[in-house]
Design a protein around this motif. Structure first.
Motif, mmCIF file in Angstrom:
data_model
loop_
_atom_site.group_PDB
_atom_site.id
_atom_site.type_symbol
_atom_site.label_atom_id
_atom_site.label_comp_id
_atom_site.label_asym_id
_atom_site.label_seq_id
_atom_site.Cartn_x
_atom_site.Cartn_y
_atom_site.Cartn_z
ATOM 1 N N ARG A 246 0.929 -1.244 -0.141
ATOM 2 C CA ARG A 246 -0.043 0.059 -0.106
ATOM 3 C C ARG A 246 0.824 1.227 -0.058
ATOM 4 O O ARG A 246 0.649 2.266 -0.705
ATOM 5 N N ALA A 247 2.045 1.108 0.836
ATOM 6 C CA ALA A 247 2.728 2.421 0.813
ATOM 7 C C ALA A 247 3.506 2.527 -0.429
ATOM 8 O O ALA A 247 4.209 3.695 -0.688
ATOM 9 N N GLU A 248 3.753 1.565 -1.416
ATOM 10 C CA GLU A 248 4.263 1.932 -2.881
ATOM 11 C C GLU A 248 3.101 2.028 -3.887
ATOM 12 O O GLU A 248 3.708 2.251 -5.099
ATOM 13 N N ALA A 249 1.895 2.565 -3.269
ATOM 14 C CA ALA A 249 0.809 2.833 -4.274
ATOM 15 C C ALA A 249 1.158 4.209 -4.756
ATOM 16 O O ALA A 249 1.591 5.052 -4.242
ATOM 17 N N PRO A 250 0.886 4.521 -6.161
ATOM 18 C CA PRO A 250 1.159 6.096 -6.793
ATOM 19 C C PRO A 250 0.519 7.133 -6.114
ATOM 20 O O PRO A 250 1.012 8.145 -6.081
ATOM 21 N N ASN A 251 -0.691 7.069 -5.539
ATOM 22 C CA ASN A 251 -1.283 8.082 -4.846
ATOM 23 C C ASN A 251 -1.326 8.126 -3.407
ATOM 24 O O ASN A 251 -1.694 8.809 -2.759
ATOM 25 N N VAL A 252 -0.082 7.455 -2.842
ATOM 26 C CA VAL A 252 0.048 7.454 -1.258
ATOM 27 C C VAL A 252 1.001 8.947 -0.896
ATOM 28 O O VAL A 252 1.688 9.498 -1.961
ATOM 29 N N CYS A 253 0.894 9.353 -0.047
ATOM 30 C CA CYS A 253 1.635 10.483 0.583
ATOM 31 C C CYS A 253 3.302 10.166 0.409
ATOM 32 O O CYS A 253 3.638 8.967 0.818
#
Length: 116
Positions: A5-12
């Motif tokens: 989830r932390a590697e998703a493009p829309n993450v902070c």
């Protein structure tokens, strides 16, 4: 938060950075390698409580993230050396202000304990 989830493009961006250094040992390994390249056994001796298994797992994750480079020297016995990549050095520079903030926080906690 999971690594995927932390590697998703829309993450902070802060979340993505923290996911990269999340864990008990990664910041200590970064701190050691900032000084110079190390062999795994040397790192284990510098960090009491760090097991060979956990160090290997930590270094593999950091290598996958592009933070460290593993060099295997073809000699008997084989010699493995880990060093920071340019990307890893960038991360160390980015963490420097966070480190200073952390030391200030520790000072405040110490002052508060002494006052009570």
């Amino acid at each position: 938060m999971t690594r995927s989830r932390a590697e998703a493009p829309n993450v902070c961006g802060v979340t993505a950075a923290i996911a990269t250094i999340d864990g008990k040992w990664k910041t200590l390994v970064l701190w050691l390698l900032e000084e110079r390249p190390y062999r795994p056994g040397e790192m284990r001796r510098q960090v009491p409580g760090l097991t060979e298994k956990v160090l290997t797992q930590t270094l593999r994750e950091m290598e996958d993230d592009g933070l460290v480079r593993r060099e295997i020297h073809d000699m008997r016995p084989l010699k493995t050396v880990y060093s920071l990549t340019a990307f890893g050095r960038d991360l160390c520079e980015a963490l420097e202000p966070v480190s200073r903030w952390g030391y200030r926080r520790l000072e405040k906690l110490t002052e508060a304990q002494q006052a009570s």
